[in-house]
Design an enzyme around this catalytic site. Sequence first.
Site: not given
Length: 435
Positions: A154, A207, A211, A263, A266, A331
Amino acid sequence: MKKIVVIGGGYVGLVSAAGLSEFGHRVTCVDIDNNKINQLNDGKIPIYEPGLNSLIESNCKKKRLYFSVDIEKEIKESDIIIIAVGTPQKKNGEVDLSYVKSVSKTISKSINKYKIICTKSTVPVGAGKMIEKILLKNNDITDFDYVSNPEFLREGSAVKDFLIPDRLVIGAKSEKAFSIMKEVYRPIYINETPIINTTIETAEMIKYASNAFLALKISYINDIANLCEEVNADVHEVAKAMGQDGRISSKFLHPGPGFGGSCFPKDTLALVQMGKKFNYPVKTIEAAIAVNQEQSLRMIEKIEYLLDNKISGKKIAVLGLSFKPQTDDIRESSATKIIPELINKGALVNAYDPVAIENFKIYYPNLNYFENWEDTVKDADVCVILTEWNEFRGIDLEKLKLLMSNPAILDSKNILSIEKLKKLDFKYENVGRKI
Ligand code: UDX
Ligand code: UDX
């Protein structure tokens, strides 16, 4: 001690390189960005990440951590190559693998003995196979192992997350590769951190599944928060009680203006694209994305309400430009979604962030930037908090009222006391706590 090269010195690569050197390995972090490497060699850290400066400084002093642009030389000299270049999002939501592909080509041309080639960048399931193919194409050396080792760092607490992770995921085809990777993470492993030894595809999926689940949890609590506003309930009490159920857990149940960062936005989109590709629409995540998009629009509606539906010509003070506190990363931050809308509607925007102003200026040079919250809110018609920096939690509301031309506030992170706002006669909005 292993010789490791980390390719890519961004938020993930730099922390990983520093962390691995802390574990006692000799690590070189390479990047195509000359400027970045020069800065690092001059002792300047190009990103804001708590604890990273001292970790880099101490490992450079101990001659375990180096920075270079000479990627081919470093590949040749290393036992382990870690790919940590960016994997941005393409316009259609898919992952742009061009950097990963070009780095894989470079590796394939420079490989000279048995090596582990490990991907840390987030890549869609199947990318590992593609990378292996590229590695095999350009040379005669087939004696290498490809490993998928996703990161769960993070921003803002990446150093701690690297040094003390909840678990390690290693996707590998051979026992040899797995045991080398276990050796790389030896200090963590002897601390009894769970290590998951699995296939490359499963590691890649872990992953995305992790997320996207966290993103789903945030969209869920935002949905509940919005409903709380309608039924006059307090989302914080709801979340607290939910969190006391061990099956749910209290983490990632904080409502707000929607998730951002490099993250979640996306990775959720990439998972949806993956589902489409394999003819299995991931409907829960499609919904999480839709809720997230609507959540920023709701913030605009709240600002409109606070300004009696007249945004044009109004002075709006925005506090918080980064996508979360303790980072200078902007971002997909709420500010990048909300500020352009406010400007479109004719508002004058004053902006402040403790560390992200320089990054924000690159994309939005024409805002009125200030060096502290007090100057930012002066004569403002409404104050909008978008990031929960500690210094905003401590805002003196009496002072705020005196400085503003009109006492109105959107506390999109629910960090201020409703009682105090009421007492001072603020017109206020928050997320899920209208009561
Ligand atoms: C990381 C992961 O790589 C990404 O997959 C994950 O989803 C989010 O975190 P991040 O470290 O945040 O990305 O990316 P960024 O800060 O953009 O850094 C990437 C670095 O790689 C840059 O410094 C860039 O110059 C470098 N790079 C890129 C190379 O060295 N070579 C290349 O070919 C391309
Ligand atoms: C995330 C993952 O947590 C990490 O494991 C992964 O490897 C990279 O992506 P990061 O994007 O750095 O890390 O930050 P995170 O703390 O997860 O927050 C992401 C976004 O969700 C932020 O915009 C944050 O404000 C928001 N958020 C988080 C909420 O709105 N509510 C919450 O309860 C938690």
